[in-house]
Scaffold this motif. Structure first.
Motif, PDB file in Angstrom:
ATOM      1  N   ALA A  73       0.990  -1.399  -0.040  1.00  0.00           N
ATOM      2  CA  ALA A  73      -0.031   0.116   0.278  1.00  0.00           C
ATOM      3  C   ALA A  73       0.952   1.335  -0.060  1.00  0.00           C
ATOM      4  O   ALA A  73       0.410   2.427  -0.119  1.00  0.00           O
ATOM      5  N   ASP A  98       5.837   2.099   7.778  1.00  0.00           N
ATOM      6  CA  ASP A  98       5.236   1.245   8.237  1.00  0.00           C
ATOM      7  C   ASP A  98       5.172  -0.054   7.809  1.00  0.00           C
ATOM      8  O   ASP A  98       4.527  -0.249   6.912  1.00  0.00           O
ATOM      9  N   ALA A 101       2.068  -1.485   6.352  1.00  0.00           N
ATOM     10  CA  ALA A 101       1.611  -1.009   4.904  1.00  0.00           C
ATOM     11  C   ALA A 101       1.900  -1.473   4.053  1.00  0.00           C
ATOM     12  O   ALA A 101       1.428  -1.473   2.962  1.00  0.00           O
TER      13      ALA A 101
END
Length: 139
Positions: A73, A98, A101
């Motif tokens: 993502a 992150d 993610a």
């Protein structure tokens, strides 16, 4: 003249270095965009941390180059090529990311075939290993 203890020298070298973020061995795919008109390239991500990533199939990368990395993502995260060796490269992110993610998949649902209902659970397999085929936690 006194001799320095080699273990003390190693300890002082270790103290000078900043601790690295934990590395996670992953099986992801990344797209790397190069500046200067080169086409984006696809790579396998071998290790991932909040500060960087190790990729393979990195022939042609040069140390110090700035690239944009898209994985999971995360889209177009700035990174610098820190090292290259054989067909591997280490990229350091400009800002911490992150890792969850990066592991997440893009949230784009596939379009159903003509005449097929959106609810695919009706004909989904219920026995054996097939139901867990798309599970990220399967072994």
């Amino acid at each position: 003249m006194t001799e320095a203890n080699p273990s003390e020298e190693q300890a002082s070298d270790a103290a000078d270095q900043k601790p690295r973020a934990p590395r996670h061995s992953v099986f992801l795919s990344a797209t790397v965009e190069h500046f200067g008109g080169k086409k984006p390239t696809r790579h396998r991500v071998r290790d991932l941390s909040t500060g960087g990533v190790r990729i393979d199939q990195a022939a042609g990368f040069r140390e110090g180059a700035t690239v944009l990395v898209s994985v999971g993502a995360l889209d177009a995260v700035g990174a610098t090529v820190v090292w290259t060796r054989d067909s591997l490269a280490g990229l350091k992110f400009v800002e911490p990311i992150d890792p969850e993610a990066a592991r997440a998949k893009a949230a784009v649902a596939p379009q159903p075939f003509r005449g097929q209902s959106r609810d695919l659970s009706v004909n989904a397999p219920t026995a054996g290993w097939v139901p867990n085929l798309n599970s990220p936690y399967r072994r």
